[in-house]
Design a protein around this motif. Structure first.
Motif, PDB file in Angstrom:
ATOM      1  N   VAL A  93       0.867  -1.184   0.000  1.00 61.96           N
ATOM      2  CA  VAL A  93       0.000   0.000   0.000  1.00 61.96           C
ATOM      3  C   VAL A  93       0.903   1.234   0.000  1.00 61.96           C
ATOM      4  O   VAL A  93       1.779   1.365   0.854  1.00 61.96           O
ATOM      5  N   THR A  94       0.668   2.137  -0.929  1.00 63.41           N
ATOM      6  CA  THR A  94       1.490   3.340  -1.038  1.00 63.41           C
ATOM      7  C   THR A  94       0.870   4.501  -0.270  1.00 63.41           C
ATOM      8  O   THR A  94      -0.219   4.387   0.300  1.00 63.41           O
ATOM      9  N   GLU A  95       1.555   5.638  -0.297  1.00 64.52           N
ATOM     10  CA  GLU A  95       1.084   6.845   0.384  1.00 64.52           C
ATOM     11  C   GLU A  95      -0.185   7.419  -0.249  1.00 64.52           C
ATOM     12  O   GLU A  95      -0.810   8.327   0.308  1.00 64.52           O
ATOM     13  N   GLN A 120      -7.110   4.932   9.530  1.00 60.38           N
ATOM     14  CA  GLN A 120      -7.858   4.177   8.524  1.00 60.38           C
ATOM     15  C   GLN A 120      -7.061   3.915   7.249  1.00 60.38           C
ATOM     16  O   GLN A 120      -7.626   3.586   6.213  1.00 60.38           O
ATOM     17  N   LYS A 121      -5.734   4.086   7.340  1.00 59.43           N
ATOM     18  CA  LYS A 121      -4.872   3.765   6.190  1.00 59.43           C
ATOM     19  C   LYS A 121      -4.657   2.253   6.146  1.00 59.43           C
ATOM     20  O   LYS A 121      -4.435   1.600   7.188  1.00 59.43           O
ATOM     21  N   ALA A 122      -4.757   1.715   4.959  1.00 57.70           N
ATOM     22  CA  ALA A 122      -4.644   0.264   4.805  1.00 57.70           C
ATOM     23  C   ALA A 122      -3.185  -0.203   4.865  1.00 57.70           C
ATOM     24  O   ALA A 122      -2.261   0.509   4.464  1.00 57.70           O
ATOM     25  N   LYS A 134      -6.229  -8.850  -5.939  1.00 59.06           N
ATOM     26  CA  LYS A 134      -7.616  -8.367  -5.955  1.00 59.06           C
ATOM     27  C   LYS A 134      -7.760  -7.012  -5.276  1.00 59.06           C
ATOM     28  O   LYS A 134      -8.566  -6.170  -5.688  1.00 59.06           O
ATOM     29  N   CYS A 135      -6.978  -6.749  -4.241  1.00 63.16           N
ATOM     30  CA  CYS A 135      -7.047  -5.469  -3.544  1.00 63.16           C
ATOM     31  C   CYS A 135      -6.597  -4.326  -4.452  1.00 63.16           C
ATOM     32  O   CYS A 135      -7.189  -3.242  -4.447  1.00 63.16           O
ATOM     33  N   ALA A 136      -5.545  -4.581  -5.235  1.00 61.07           N
ATOM     34  CA  ALA A 136      -5.040  -3.555  -6.154  1.00 61.07           C
ATOM     35  C   ALA A 136      -6.079  -3.225  -7.223  1.00 61.07           C
ATOM     36  O   ALA A 136      -6.254  -2.069  -7.615  1.00 61.07           O
ATOM     37  N   ILE A 144      -2.548   0.690  -4.301  1.00 62.26           N
ATOM     38  CA  ILE A 144      -1.876  -0.581  -4.018  1.00 62.26           C
ATOM     39  C   ILE A 144      -1.147  -1.030  -5.286  1.00 62.26           C
ATOM     40  O   ILE A 144      -1.746  -1.128  -6.352  1.00 62.26           O
ATOM     41  N   ILE A 145       0.134  -1.261  -5.128  1.00 62.70           N
ATOM     42  CA  ILE A 145       0.948  -1.639  -6.288  1.00 62.70           C
ATOM     43  C   ILE A 145       1.629  -2.985  -6.055  1.00 62.70           C
ATOM     44  O   ILE A 145       1.815  -3.411  -4.920  1.00 62.70           O
TER      45      ILE A 145
END
Length: 475
Positions: A93-95, A120-122, A134-136, A144-145
């Motif tokens: 998960v990115t910024e 609440q940041k993943a 699937k999340c990306a 999400i990368i």
């Protein structure tokens, strides 16, 4: 200084050059410990944490330049000590995560690997994540990368994965020796074994071609490899002879032979995949074995012309010089090794020139005049299909050729998948594992569009010669 695409290539070249220099002198074993110091003199390191580690890695590079691990059948090897700086692959998960309310990433995750902090940041729990992606796909912010190591990203046959110690590991059952990982690794931690010492030993024992003649079979992609230094192809040919080769023959003449026979085989069978790229052939055999019978029964251009030379002079030695790491694997095959004694790349040829202090630019020009235009353009994607079309025409065959020219292994996979399911519209698959064809091979000194232009120009020099005329001298 020679021009290379990257500093990694330049470092590899310097190792090869110094190994070759001592091999010519005959004192390689005595100086093997000193070679790293000759390449990186001084007390500081520019690439690693300390000079000691850098020299340790260079010692491993020297071993690869001397033939590598004899117990590993693969021509591609990992230098474990050099492979320790890449982050672990996987989804992150990115910024850009906004801490949204929807939490779509959480909803689609099949393993409950998505967790949230007080903002609440993943975050992704790596112990649960299965890298399904699937999340990306679900994230509306593309936050999400999928981080992949350069070698893993380059390997389109999924032969590279992390070992227990975090270094790259190559699955020999999947690897097709294309060398894409070799060219893409930023640290040079993956490299092809060199058989350059075999060639030097062969030359030294030939006693100036008195005991046996040594032929160099050069790939057509050589046409643009040394132009940056101001050397013409004719001067490169002369330089190869200065190294100790008796004669230089175009692999493109073998391409003319293959195109002529492959056209006839295609007309007879109705569907065919090409046999010219050894990495493509290996890919079919390993990933699409049901299509193995559809591979052209012709040898590759390298092996075809070498067989002809060996039939005329059984005691001669033949060295293939080209852009391809997979050729090093091909010459080990039972069907090929009786015709080709060794294979080296353009990188190794450059090192051999400089190990003998051969300045190509001051040499007289020699001539290569064996092949047709169509044999020479085999070096770039689409060239083989054009040659087969021409061969069908020259033989007067009315076969309706529908070629599928695959530029890179991903396009090869799509075409082969369709063929395996019986839904491919084309009837001839020209498979090139490297992007652009042979001009994009891992063993090239430089890569890019310029190489394609040089090959086309080289081909045009033989435009007046037909395939039939080219191979007529062999009868």
């Amino acid at each position: 200084m020679r021009k290379f695409d990257t500093k990694v290539q330049h470092l590899k070249y310097k190792v090869l050059r110094e190994v070759a220099r001592h091999a010519w002198k005959g004192d390689l074993i005595d100086h093997i410990v000193d070679i790293p110091k000759e390449i990186i003199p001084g007390k500081t390191s520019t690439m690693r944490c300390c000079i000691h580690k850098e020299r340790a890695i260079l010692s491993e590079r020297v071993k690869l330049a001397m033939g590598g691990n004899k117990n590993n059948p693969n021509v591609i090897e990992v230098i474990d000590i050099a492979c320790d700086d890449c982050p672990t692959s996987g989804y992150d998960v990115t910024e850009f995560c906004r801490g949204c309310l929807a939490h779509r990433c959480e909803d689609v995750c099949p393993r409950d690997a998505i967790e949230f902090d007080e903002h609440q940041k993943a975050h992704i729990n790596k112990s649960k994540c299965i890298n399904c992606g699937k999340c990306a796909q679900a994230c509306p912010y593309s936050a999400i990368i999928n981080r992949k190591r350069p070698c893993e990203n380059a390997c389109k046959v999924k032969a590279i994965s992390p070992a227990e110690d975090g270094s790259a590991s190559i699955d020999n059952n999947k690897c097709i020796s294309c060398g894409a990982c070799v060219y893409q690794c930023p640290f040079g931690a993956i490299s092809d074994k060199s058989f350059m010492l075999n060639v030097i030993d062969m030359i030294k024992k030939s006693d100036n071609n008195k005991k046996y003649k040594i032929y160099a079979v050069v790939a057509p992609s050589i046409s643009g490899q040394f132009s940056y230094a101001g050397a013409t192809l004719g001067q490169v040919v002369n330089g190869i002879k200065r190294l100790g080769f008796y004669s230089v023959i175009e692999a493109a003449l073998g391409a003319d032979m293959v195109a002529y026979k492959e056209a006839g085989e295609l007309a007879e069978k109705g569907f065919l995949t090409s046999s010219c790229c050894p990495a493509f052939v290996s890919y079919i055999q390993k990933q699409f074995p049901s299509l193995s019978d559809n591979i052209s029964h012709n040898l590759s251009p390298m092996a075809a012309i070498s067989r002809y030379i060996k039939e005329k002079e059984p005691d001669c030695k033949i060295v293939f010089i080209g852009p391809c790491t997979a050729k090093k694997a091909e010459v080990q095959k039972e069907s090929v090794k009786k015709y080709v004694d060794c294979a080296i790349t353009f990188e190794e040829l450059a090192a051999m020139f400089d190990s003998r202090d051969i300045d190509l630019t001051v040499l007289d020009e020699d001539v290569l005049d064996n092949a047709s235009y169509f044999g020479r353009i085999f070096a770039r994607c689409g060239g083989l299909a054009d040659a087969v079309a021409e061969a069908l025409k020259e033989q007067g065959k009315s076969f309706d050729l529908k070629p599928c020219s695959c530029d890179g292994i991903e396009q090869c996979r799509i075409a082969l998948l369709k063929a395996s399911k019986g839904v491919l519209n084309e009837n001839f698959i020209e498979g090139m594992a490297c992007i652009g064809g042979c001009i994009g091979g891992a063993g090239c000194l430089t890569h890019g569009e310029k190489n394609k232009n040089e090959v086309n120009k080289y081909g045009m020099e033989a435009k007046e010669k037909t395939i039939t005329e080219a191979i007529s001298v062999l009868k």
